[in-house]
Scaffold this active site. Structure first.
Site, PDB file in Angstrom:
ATOM      1  N   HIS A   1      -7.400  -0.604  -1.872  1.00 64.98           N
ATOM      2  CA  HIS A   1      -6.754  -1.811  -2.399  1.00 64.98           C
ATOM      3  C   HIS A   1      -5.239  -1.639  -2.431  1.00 64.98           C
ATOM      4  O   HIS A   1      -4.724  -0.537  -2.618  1.00 64.98           O
ATOM      5  CB  HIS A   1      -7.245  -2.103  -3.828  1.00 64.98           C
ATOM      6  CG  HIS A   1      -8.665  -2.571  -3.882  1.00 64.98           C
ATOM      7  ND1 HIS A   1      -9.043  -3.845  -3.529  1.00 64.98           N
ATOM      8  CD2 HIS A   1      -9.808  -1.928  -4.246  1.00 64.98           C
ATOM      9  CE1 HIS A   1     -10.361  -3.970  -3.671  1.00 64.98           C
ATOM     10  NE2 HIS A   1     -10.838  -2.823  -4.105  1.00 64.98           N
TER      11      HIS A   1
ATOM     12  N   LYS B   1      -3.723  -5.800  -9.519  1.00 63.77           N
ATOM     13  CA  LYS B   1      -2.457  -5.389  -8.942  1.00 63.77           C
ATOM     14  C   LYS B   1      -1.349  -5.522  -9.984  1.00 63.77           C
ATOM     15  O   LYS B   1      -1.533  -6.145 -11.030  1.00 63.77           O
ATOM     16  CB  LYS B   1      -2.118  -6.232  -7.704  1.00 63.77           C
ATOM     17  CG  LYS B   1      -3.217  -6.230  -6.650  1.00 63.77           C
ATOM     18  CD  LYS B   1      -2.819  -6.984  -5.425  1.00 63.77           C
ATOM     19  CE  LYS B   1      -4.009  -7.299  -4.543  1.00 63.77           C
ATOM     20  NZ  LYS B   1      -4.890  -6.158  -4.265  1.00 63.77           N
TER      21      LYS B   1
ATOM     22  N   TYR C   1       0.862  -1.176   0.000  1.00 57.32           N
ATOM     23  CA  TYR C   1       0.000   0.000   0.000  1.00 57.32           C
ATOM     24  C   TYR C   1       0.906   1.235   0.000  1.00 57.32           C
ATOM     25  O   TYR C   1       1.814   1.348   0.830  1.00 57.32           O
ATOM     26  CB  TYR C   1      -0.895   0.019   1.232  1.00 57.32           C
ATOM     27  CG  TYR C   1      -1.789  -1.192   1.369  1.00 57.32           C
ATOM     28  CD1 TYR C   1      -3.119  -1.155   0.967  1.00 57.32           C
ATOM     29  CD2 TYR C   1      -1.299  -2.384   1.900  1.00 57.32           C
ATOM     30  CE1 TYR C   1      -3.944  -2.267   1.087  1.00 57.32           C
ATOM     31  CE2 TYR C   1      -2.113  -3.500   2.025  1.00 57.32           C
ATOM     32  CZ  TYR C   1      -3.428  -3.437   1.617  1.00 57.32           C
ATOM     33  OH  TYR C   1      -4.242  -4.546   1.734  1.00 57.32           O
TER      34      TYR C   1
END
Length: 343
Positions: free
Chosen positions: A290, A321, A279
Site C-alpha cells: 500500500h 494513508k 510509496y
C-alpha cells in the site's frame, strides 16, 4: 471563594495557591497565597463551582463578558481538563511560548513545573481560515457550529524513501495528447522503478508503458527519456503540461522531482482527490504493497478552510494513508502532515 478582575486576569486570595495552583495546575503564584488566573481558567473554576463569583459575576455572566472567541477557547479548555490534562494559556507569565498557540498541554500526570509538553493547541472555529505557514508542531482544536471538537495534529515532516532505479540507455517516447507512450520500454522502467502504467489487454502483445506528463518531464530532465520528434523534449513536455494544467503543473512537477530525488515513488492520487500517492520502498511492482501518503501540492501562501482540511484528513485516514501537503516554495518545499488526534 471570589475573584477580582485585574485587567485581563483574575486574582484570587485565601488558600488559592494550595487549592488551585499547587494541587491542580491553575494560574500563576503571586505574593503570599494569592494566584492570578487567566480568564479561561477562572471560567472553568466558576463552571465547576470552585469559585463563587468574579466581581459579582457568576459563570453565565462571566462567559458572556468574554472577548470574541472566548467561548470556543473555554470549550477546548474544559474538554482537555475533562480528559485528564493540566494545561496553561500560552501567554506571558504562564509559559514561555510563541508560535500562535492558545494552550500548552502537559502529559497526563505532569503539570506546569515539570518542563514537559504534550501538545501546543490552537483553537479555531470551523469557519476560521488558517494559513498553512502557521501550522506545524501544533494541534488545531476545531470547534464546529454544534460545539463538537475535532483535534488535528500538524507536523513538519521530512520525506525519505529507498527506491532506486537505473537504465543502461535512455528510453524513447512519443508525446500523445496529455501523456507519453514508451513503445519499447526498459524492463526496469515500470517493474522496479514503477514509472507509468503498462498498455495491456487480453488479446494484445503490446508491451508499451504509458507515462504521465510529470513522470515524462522528470525522466527527460534526468536524461532517461528522449522524444525523437522533439529536439527539446523537456521543454515540449513542460509546455504541454502548462497547457493542460496551467500553473498547477509547475508546482506538481517540483513536488514530484523532490519526492523522486528523496527515494519515494509518487503516483497519481486522483482517485483520492490528491495530487499524488507515494510509496517509500519499491523493489518490484508485483510486490508493491500500500502507498503510505496522500500528497496535495499547494502554494506557500495557501489558506486552509478547516472543513476542507478535515475532509482531506478523514479521507486519507479512511484509506489508511497519511495526509501530507507540499508547500512548494521557489527554492524548496515544506512538507506539512496533518492527521486526526484523540488526546
Amino acid at each position: 471563594m471570589n475573584g477580582q478582575l485585574r485587567g485581563d486576569r483574575v486574582v484570587v486570595g485565601g488558600d488559592a495557591r494550595q487549592r488551585f495552583h499547587d494541587s491542580r495546575g491553575y494560574g500563576v503564584p503571586r505574593e503570599g497565597n494569592e494566584i492570578a488566573l487567566s480568564r479561561v481558567e477562572a471560567a472553568h473554576l466558576l463552571f465547576r463551582g470552585d469559585l463563587d463569583a468574579v466581581d459579582g459575576m457568576g459563570f453565565r455572566e462571566f462567559l458572556a463578558a468574554g472577548d470574541r472567541g472566548f467561548s470556543t477557547r473555554f470549550l477546548v479548555y474544559m474538554d482537555l481538563r475533562d480528559r485528564g490534562f493540566y494545561l496553561s494559556p500560552a501567554r506571558e507569565d504562564w509559559v514561555d511560548e510563541s508560535g500562535g498557540a492558545d494552550f500548552v498541554v502537559y502529559p497526563r500526570g505532569k503539570g506546569p513545573g515539570d518542563d514537559e509538553v504534550a501538545y501546543r493547541v490552537r483553537v479555531v472555529g470551523e469557519r476560521t481560515d488558517v494559513p498553512a505557514d502557521e501550522l506545524g508542531d501544533t494541534v488545531l482544536a476545531v470547534v464546529d457550529e454544534e460545539s463538537e471538537l475535532t483535534y488535528l495534529e500538524t507536523e513538519l515532516v521530512d520525506p525519505e524513501g529507498s527506491t532506486e532505479y537505473g537504465f543502461a540507455e535512455p528510453a524513447e517516447g512519443a508525446l500523445l495528447d496529455d501523456r507519453v507512450v514508451v513503445w519499447d520500454p526498459p524492463e526496469a522502467l515500470h517493474r522496479s522503478a514503477f514509472y507509468g502504467q503498462q498498455l495491456t489487454g487480453r488479446a494484445s502483445e503490446v508491451a508499451a508503458v504509458q507515462l504521465s506528463l510529470v513522470e515524462a518531464a522528470y525522466l527527460a530532465a534526468e536524461g532517461d527519456l528522449v522524444l525523437p520528434e522533439h529536439d527539446a523534449g523537456v521543454n515540449a513536455l513542460v509546455e504541454r503540461g502548462r497547457e493542460v494544467e496551467r500553473g498547477r503543473f509547475d508546482r506538481r512537477l517540483r513536488t514530484y522531482r523532490e519526492l523522486r530525488d528523496r527515494g519515494l515513488v509518487p503516483k497519481t492520487g486522483f482517485k483520492f482527490g490528491a495530487d499524488f500517492r507515494t510509496y517509500a520502498d519499491v523493489e518490484d511492482v508485483a510486490d508493491l504493497g500500500h502507498s503510505e501518503w496522500l500528497v496535495r501540492c499547494l502554494e506557500p501562501g495557501h489558506v486552509f478552510d478547516p472543513r476542507d482540511l478535515a475532509l482531506d484528513v478523514r479521507l486519507a485516514h479512511g484509506v489508511r494513508k497519511r495526509m501530507v501537503f507540499a508547500l512548494a516554495h521557489r527554492d524548496d518545499i515544506t512538507w506539512l502532515a496533518v492527521s486526526r488526534l484523540t488526546p
